[in-house]
Design a protein around this motif. Structure first.
Motif, PDB file in Angstrom:
ATOM      1  N   SER A   1       0.825  -1.200   0.000  1.00 30.97           N
ATOM      2  CA  SER A   1       0.000   0.000   0.000  1.00 30.97           C
ATOM      3  C   SER A   1       0.861   1.253   0.000  1.00 30.97           C
ATOM      4  O   SER A   1       1.767   1.389   0.823  1.00 30.97           O
ATOM      5  CB  SER A   1      -0.904   0.013   1.235  1.00 30.97           C
ATOM      6  OG  SER A   1      -1.622   1.231   1.303  1.00 30.97           O
TER       7      SER A   1
ATOM      8  N   LEU B   1     -14.188  -5.032  -3.765  1.00 28.72           N
ATOM      9  CA  LEU B   1     -13.156  -4.689  -2.792  1.00 28.72           C
ATOM     10  C   LEU B   1     -13.640  -5.140  -1.424  1.00 28.72           C
ATOM     11  O   LEU B   1     -14.720  -4.737  -0.982  1.00 28.72           O
ATOM     12  CB  LEU B   1     -12.886  -3.185  -2.790  1.00 28.72           C
ATOM     13  CG  LEU B   1     -12.024  -2.644  -1.637  1.00 28.72           C
ATOM     14  CD1 LEU B   1     -10.644  -3.285  -1.633  1.00 28.72           C
ATOM     15  CD2 LEU B   1     -11.917  -1.120  -1.712  1.00 28.72           C
TER      16      LEU B   1
ATOM     17  N   ALA C   1      -6.628   0.364  -4.617  1.00 29.05           N
ATOM     18  CA  ALA C   1      -7.624  -0.644  -4.966  1.00 29.05           C
ATOM     19  C   ALA C   1      -8.558  -0.134  -6.056  1.00 29.05           C
ATOM     20  O   ALA C   1      -8.891  -0.868  -6.996  1.00 29.05           O
ATOM     21  CB  ALA C   1      -8.424  -1.044  -3.729  1.00 29.05           C
TER      22      ALA C   1
ATOM     23  N   VAL D   1     -10.124  -7.365  -4.967  1.00 22.89           N
ATOM     24  CA  VAL D   1      -9.006  -6.909  -4.134  1.00 22.89           C
ATOM     25  C   VAL D   1      -9.396  -7.091  -2.674  1.00 22.89           C
ATOM     26  O   VAL D   1     -10.521  -6.780  -2.270  1.00 22.89           O
ATOM     27  CB  VAL D   1      -8.662  -5.424  -4.406  1.00 22.89           C
ATOM     28  CG1 VAL D   1      -7.663  -4.900  -3.372  1.00 22.89           C
ATOM     29  CG2 VAL D   1      -8.085  -5.258  -5.817  1.00 22.89           C
TER      30      VAL D   1
ATOM     31  N   GLN E   1     -12.680  -5.012   2.497  1.00 23.48           N
ATOM     32  CA  GLN E   1     -11.841  -4.364   3.494  1.00 23.48           C
ATOM     33  C   GLN E   1     -12.001  -5.040   4.842  1.00 23.48           C
ATOM     34  O   GLN E   1     -12.899  -5.849   5.057  1.00 23.48           O
ATOM     35  CB  GLN E   1     -12.218  -2.888   3.610  1.00 23.48           C
ATOM     36  CG  GLN E   1     -11.994  -2.083   2.340  1.00 23.48           C
ATOM     37  CD  GLN E   1     -12.202  -0.595   2.576  1.00 23.48           C
ATOM     38  OE1 GLN E   1     -13.217  -0.163   3.109  1.00 23.48           O
ATOM     39  NE2 GLN E   1     -11.215   0.200   2.182  1.00 23.48           N
TER      40      GLN E   1
ATOM     41  N   GLN F   1      -8.221  -5.816   1.056  1.00 24.97           N
ATOM     42  CA  GLN F   1      -7.430  -4.815   1.778  1.00 24.97           C
ATOM     43  C   GLN F   1      -7.788  -4.890   3.263  1.00 24.97           C
ATOM     44  O   GLN F   1      -8.577  -4.100   3.776  1.00 24.97           O
ATOM     45  CB  GLN F   1      -7.709  -3.399   1.239  1.00 24.97           C
ATOM     46  CG  GLN F   1      -6.797  -2.341   1.846  1.00 24.97           C
ATOM     47  CD  GLN F   1      -7.416  -0.946   1.881  1.00 24.97           C
ATOM     48  OE1 GLN F   1      -8.572  -0.741   1.482  1.00 24.97           O
ATOM     49  NE2 GLN F   1      -6.664   0.014   2.381  1.00 24.97           N
TER      50      GLN F   1
END
Length: 385
Positions: free
Chosen positions: A61, A295, A125, A135, A297, A137
């Motif tokens: 990142s 995405l 992302a 993705v 998270q 994260q």
């Protein structure tokens, strides 16, 4: 009329990618704070021990620059966050105006760099998903941050930047689904009036910050479903099948952001929900086919064993791995090495938190208040057709 997602170029889907950083390994909110525990570093180490995180799938990142942060946060707040990190202390004015140096949002050496890395990962992302894909994260999900102040352990609001980045890279309509035990007040403050962002939050009823009431609807694209205390996997499955998936399907998003907070797991000390990891994976699997960009998270999660196991299982599912019944010795060694100082001798977890990624399902009861809430939101969905 249901809108159509923006078509993406034809071709094979990109391989799932994992965004991480070593800043999470070397930083802590302090020995007494709930976020003293390792989380992202555990996921990285556990995934590598399982052979699930080859170098080709990993992205480091970047750290978001201060100027980029003003897309949501005020310049004065960004400057204050940098200033307090550099000084190592917060003035009374910084505490009063920006909630920096408080019990919830303490001063620590990486208090700007760590959340700025989370925002940088969210922005990365959005760019990586421009052509579609998946993705993960785990360092993201700080959903309480407000434009001009820290809030609920969150100094910056990286989910907001994830949504903005996805939009900047071609996703006109974004569905944000938040299954953290706490309401996503900061994300709702940013997008409750944006008709091209769908916000769905399930959270423990009455849990801090005590927002996200059933009837908080924004401009019609906000769905809040409080879950009764001690709700288990069946409650989340009901929320998923009756509210989350129908709402996302109807919205037809170009991208989905799933905030997958682990604080709803039974073992977490900061909430009183009773999920196993199957609750989270069920939502993930239901959402995955509903948009070309996904995405996932992190978010809340304050028991180092339960949060590390869950987010690793999520990466395993996203990357097509078979989740083992028993972890191999190398993976168990990662979990065995964790320590959880809770004000007394280090807590040693029960063997199940070491040997397996997933616990047995925890069905639980479905209370009348939840059924009524689901019926209310389902009625809203029917009225919008």
């Amino acid at each position: 009329m249901t809108p159509m997602p923006i078509p993406l170029p034809r071709g094979p889907a990109p391989a799932p990618l994992f965004i991480g950083s070593e800043v999470y390994r070397g930083s802590s909110y302090g020995d007494w704070h709930p976020l003293r525990v390792p989380r992202v570093s555990t996921v990285i180490d556990l995934a590598r021990a399982l052979g699930w995180l080859p170098r080709a799938d990993y992205r480091t990142s970047p750290r978001a620059r201060p100027a980029a942060l003003t897309a949501f946060h005020t310049p004065d707040y960004v400057a204050a966050l940098e200033r307090v990190e550099a000084a190592g202390w917060a003035s009374e004015a910084d505490r009063e105006r920006h909630a920096l140096g408080t019990v919830s949002n303490p001063v620590f050496p990486e208090m700007f760099r760590r959340p700025a890395t989370g925002v940088g990962g969210a922005m990365l992302a959005g760019a990586l998903l421009a052509q579609g894909g998946v993705v993960h994260q785990p360092g993201g999900g700080t959903h309480h941050g407000m434009p001009d102040r820290a809030n609920g352990f969150c100094y910056l609001n990286d989910p907001v930047f994830a949504i903005l980045a996805l939009k900047a890279h071609g996703a006109r309509r974004v569905a944000y689904v938040d299954i953290d035990a706490h309401p996503c007040d900061g994300v709702e403050a940013a997008f409750a009036r944006d008709p091209e962002v769908l916000l769905i939050s399930t959270h423990e009823a009455g849990r801090w910050p005590r927002t996200g009431a059933l009837h908080d609807e924004g401009v019609g694209q906000v769905f809040n479903l409080p879950l009764p205390k001690f709700s288990g996997d069946d409650a989340m499955a009901l929320a998923r099948d009756a509210v989350i998936l129908p709402a996302v399907q109807r919205f037809a998003p170009d991208a989905v952001v799933l905030q997958c907070g682990a604080d709803g797991l039974r073992e977490d000390p900061q909430a009183r929900l009773d999920f196993s990891g199957h609750a989270h994976l069920g939502v993930l699997e239901g959402l995955r086919p509903l948009a070309p960009r996904l995405l996932v998270q992190g978010g809340g999660g304050y028991n180092p064993w339960s949060v590390g196991r869950l987010w690793t299982a999520i990466w395993g599912r996203l990357s097509g791995q078979e989740l083992p019944d028993l972890l191999p010795p190398e993976a168990q060694a990662v979990l065995t090495a964790l320590r959880f100082q809770a004000g007394a001798p280090s807590v040693i977890p029960p063997p199940g938190l070491i040997a397996r990624l997933l616990d047995a399902p925890r069905p639980g009861q479905i209370e009348g208040d939840l059924r009524a809430g689901v019926q209310h939101l389902a009625g809203r969905l029917r009225a919008q057709v």
